[in-house]
Design a protein around this motif. Sequence first.
Motif, short mmCIF file in Angstrom:
data_model
loop_
_atom_site.label_atom_id
_atom_site.label_comp_id
_atom_site.label_asym_id
_atom_site.label_seq_id
_atom_site.Cartn_x
_atom_site.Cartn_y
_atom_site.Cartn_z
N ARG A 33 3.65 19.36 37.58
CA ARG A 33 5.61 19.64 37.30
C ARG A 33 6.02 19.99 36.05
N LYS A 34 4.80 19.85 34.89
CA LYS A 34 4.93 20.58 33.28
C LYS A 34 4.82 22.03 33.59
N VAL A 35 4.24 23.21 35.20
CA VAL A 35 4.64 23.97 35.19
C VAL A 35 5.69 24.55 35.82
N ILE A 36 6.52 23.76 37.05
CA ILE A 36 7.63 23.99 37.70
C ILE A 36 8.73 24.37 36.15
N GLU A 37 9.02 23.13 35.72
CA GLU A 37 9.82 23.29 34.48
C GLU A 37 9.48 23.99 33.82
N ALA A 38 8.67 24.49 33.41
CA ALA A 38 8.84 25.52 32.58
C ALA A 38 8.41 26.92 32.83
N ALA A 70 10.14 18.02 41.05
CA ALA A 70 10.51 18.60 39.96
C ALA A 70 11.79 19.78 40.57
N VAL A 71 11.89 20.13 41.20
CA VAL A 71 13.00 21.10 41.06
C VAL A 71 14.35 20.37 41.21
N TYR A 72 14.61 19.54 42.14
CA TYR A 72 15.69 18.40 42.75
C TYR A 72 16.16 17.83 40.82
N ASP A 73 14.80 17.62 40.25
CA ASP A 73 15.84 16.18 38.89
C ASP A 73 15.59 17.75 38.33
N ASP A 98 19.19 17.01 36.12
CA ASP A 98 19.38 16.46 34.27
C ASP A 98 19.74 17.51 33.83
N ASN A 99 19.51 19.12 34.24
CA ASN A 99 19.90 19.84 33.31
C ASN A 99 21.21 20.69 33.30
N GLU A 100 21.67 19.67 34.42
CA GLU A 100 23.60 20.48 34.85
C GLU A 100 23.22 22.18 35.33
N ALA A 101 22.38 22.26 36.51
CA ALA A 101 22.78 23.16 36.85
C ALA A 101 23.46 24.02 38.25
N ALA A 102 24.01 24.83 37.87
CA ALA A 102 24.33 25.75 39.67
C ALA A 102 24.08 25.29 40.76
N PHE A 103 23.81 24.67 41.61
CA PHE A 103 23.26 25.19 42.44
C PHE A 103 23.82 24.38 44.11
N SER A 104 23.59 24.59 45.22
CA SER A 104 24.08 24.82 46.45
C SER A 104 23.03 24.41 47.11
N ILE A 105 22.30 24.02 48.17
CA ILE A 105 21.94 23.36 49.17
C ILE A 105 21.90 23.87 50.31
N VAL A 106 20.56 23.92 50.94
CA VAL A 106 20.50 24.81 52.47
C VAL A 106 19.65 23.82 52.98
N ALA A 107 20.10 23.09 54.39
CA ALA A 107 19.22 21.70 54.02
C ALA A 107 19.15 21.72 56.26
N LYS A 110 21.85 11.66 48.67
CA LYS A 110 23.45 11.35 48.03
C LYS A 110 23.44 11.79 46.70
N ALA A 111 22.70 11.48 45.86
CA ALA A 111 22.61 11.84 44.39
C ALA A 111 22.03 13.50 44.13
N LEU A 112 21.20 13.89 45.12
CA LEU A 112 21.38 15.18 45.41
C LEU A 112 22.38 16.14 46.10
N ALA A 113 23.34 15.52 47.01
CA ALA A 113 24.17 16.22 48.04
C ALA A 113 25.48 16.51 46.52
N GLN A 114 25.91 15.37 46.08
CA GLN A 114 27.01 15.29 45.08
C GLN A 114 27.02 15.76 43.97
#
Length: 242
Positions: A15-20, A45-48, A52-61, A70-74
């Motif tokens: 997780r530390k590698v991905i977060e870094a 790790a990506v979703y969190d 957590d950082n309030e990044a701008a993102f969209s989802i392709v499902a 819901k926590a992710l989609a919202q």
Amino acid sequence: MREAYGVIGSGSASRKVIEASLNDIGLEPVFIIPWYGKVTDGLEAVYDWVIDNEAAFSIVAQDGVKAVPKALAQKASSVTIVDDVDSHIISNLKNREVEGLALVLWDQDKENYSVSIASRAIDLRLPTLELTNGLVPIILDNDSDETEEKEEELPDLGEANYERETLEMMPTALVKRMAKDKGFDPKSKEDAVNMLSGGEDPSKVVGSIIVLMQDGTEIGFNGDPTILKKLMDVIVESQKPW
């Protein structure tokens, strides 16, 4: 239009590698992230991180699988349901006004799949980095008998190619990673370009060489133009048949 970084694949690493890696990229780009119906440690790790950082993102499902939580989609700007998540993300990155960059969650247990999605991005000449390995550019051996692999055409690492103009054309994450590897702490791409270009003094221009070993291990070398030229001379000399 903001630069876009698309995550593809579902492999995992520390997780530390991905977060870094994501911290190195920062919040300047908009992220396009996949939902395959199943959460791996890498995807979690990506979703969190984006939440957590309030990044701008969209989802392709993926169509026909468990719905996006819901926590992710919202938190997402949009959720798009498609038949082929990876192809949709790669196509989106290519067809944007400003072409995007692909971040591969490489899966060692499904290497053919990882090679396939990385190849799709590289075939479209999208910068393709390994999110599970510190944003290392992905280079695929096109001599493999098992898969139709292709090699990403990286910028030539000679002296002239690290002038300011060249650095400004490179992906933000790659330029910032190069600066960090030299011991700098850039806050933006502009900071990284200034640090790497060394102003008007060509002796401060830096570059990197990445060597792909037969076992898949990647070894990177950083240095100033003089050191890199000497290293390349040694490599060229070793390839001579006499």
